[in-house]
Write an enzyme that holds these catalytic residues in place. Structure first.
Site, PDB file in Angstrom:
ATOM      1  N   ASP A 135      34.411  21.427  25.415  1.00  0.00           N
ATOM      2  CA  ASP A 135      34.431  22.170  26.350  1.00  0.00           C
ATOM      3  C   ASP A 135      33.680  22.001  27.503  1.00  0.00           C
ATOM      4  OD1 ASP A 135      35.682  24.351  28.075  1.00  0.00           O
ATOM      5  OD2 ASP A 135      36.596  25.124  26.610  1.00  0.00           O
TER       6      ASP A 135
ATOM      7  N   ASP B 266      42.881  21.855  35.282  1.00  0.00           N
ATOM      8  CA  ASP B 266      44.280  22.785  35.549  1.00  0.00           C
ATOM      9  C   ASP B 266      44.232  23.540  36.297  1.00  0.00           C
ATOM     10  OD1 ASP B 266      44.909  21.024  32.921  1.00  0.00           O
ATOM     11  OD2 ASP B 266      43.778  21.780  32.024  1.00  0.00           O
TER      12      ASP B 266
ATOM     13  N   ASP C 186      45.815  18.755  44.020  1.00  0.00           N
ATOM     14  CA  ASP C 186      47.137  19.200  44.808  1.00  0.00           C
ATOM     15  C   ASP C 186      47.731  20.154  45.042  1.00  0.00           C
ATOM     16  OD1 ASP C 186      48.388  19.064  42.455  1.00  0.00           O
ATOM     17  OD2 ASP C 186      49.319  18.695  43.275  1.00  0.00           O
TER      18      ASP C 186
ATOM     19  N   THR D 273      42.780   8.785  40.477  1.00  0.00           N
ATOM     20  CA  THR D 273      43.141   9.487  39.485  1.00  0.00           C
ATOM     21  C   THR D 273      44.784   9.110  38.813  1.00  0.00           C
ATOM     22  OG1 THR D 273      43.406  11.503  39.607  1.00  0.00           O
ATOM     23  CG2 THR D 273      41.628  11.329  39.773  1.00  0.00           C
TER      24      THR D 273
END
Ligand code: SAM
Length: 212
Positions: free
Chosen positions: A95, A117, A153, A192
């Site tokens: 993490d 995320d 995005d 990506t």
């Protein structure tokens, strides 16, 4: 990211020579680990690793470390390394909250965040990788002129990322709200997995490059 449990991924990662298994012991020693004085660049949340693997292939004089929380996606990058190894690329399963115990002061010159995320709930804002909490961590390991490059995005996440800069003491070097139609920022762009998927749906891609 939708995660499938990939059978055997933890075991395969545990055996791989391309994964750093004791990352806390590497702090301050990354140049020794790579065996050269080339710059070290990291991608946080690398997913299946296409971006960082391609960068490592294109730039043999730069060292790369890909960081990913989940074995089930990291395994794809590890498998690519096993098939066609690059000497300037390692992976870590961890993490990113622990990043300052893995890299020391001035050990990294660039950090890539790609399609991080969004953590849309306000109470989870600190988990967003471009948050001020993470910028503080990045500042601890980056050289003074080091940069963070962020692509997404997600317009809400990008807006949040922009608003975090001033309170964190960072400034924009370059920014676009439509990367794929920005000739200057598009130069040398490596897509990506998520970028390919979302840009093919017609979503604009946002990008910034920031420094302290
Ligand atoms: N960067 C890839 C791309 O653009 O195709 C994957 C994007 S995916 C939406 C985000 C990835 O970041 C996931 O694989 C997730 O497990 C990873 N991730 C999210 N938070 C993380 C954290 N705190 N530390 C490490 N990896 C993280």
């Amino acid at each position: 990211m939708r995660l499938r449990n990939v059978t055997g991924s933890r075991e395969a990662i545990a055996k791989s020579d391309y994964v750093i298994h004791n990352p806390q012991e590497c702090q301050g020693k990354w140049h020794e680990i790579f065996g050269n004085d080339n710059p070290v660049r990291i991608e946080i949340g690398m997913g299946k690793g296409r971006f960082i693997t391609e960068l490592a292939r294109q730039n043999p004089d730069v060292n790369y470390v890909g960081i990913e929380k989940f074995s089930s996606v990291l395994i794809r990058g590890v498998q690519k390394q096993e098939e066609d190894p690059l000497l300037n690329l390692y992976f870590i399963r961890m993490d990113a909250e622990e990043i300052t115990s893995v890299f020391g002061t001035d050990e990294v010159d660039r950090i890539y965040l790609n399609f991080s995320d969004p953590w849309p709930k306000d109470r989870h804002a600190k988990r967003r990788l471009p948050s001020r909490e993470f910028l503080r961590r990045y500042g601890e390991i980056l050289i003074p002129e080091g940069v963070v490059e962020f692509k997404t995005d997600n317009s809400d996440l990008f807006q949040f990322a922009l608003e975090e800069l001033e309170p964190a003491g960072w400034k924009i070097l370059q920014m676009t709200k439509d990367l794929h139609n920005d000739m200057q920022m598009m130069q040398g762009n490596v897509m990506t997995e998520y970028e390919e998927r979302f840009s093919s749906k017609g979503n604009p891609i946002y990008k910034y490059i920031v420094t302290r």
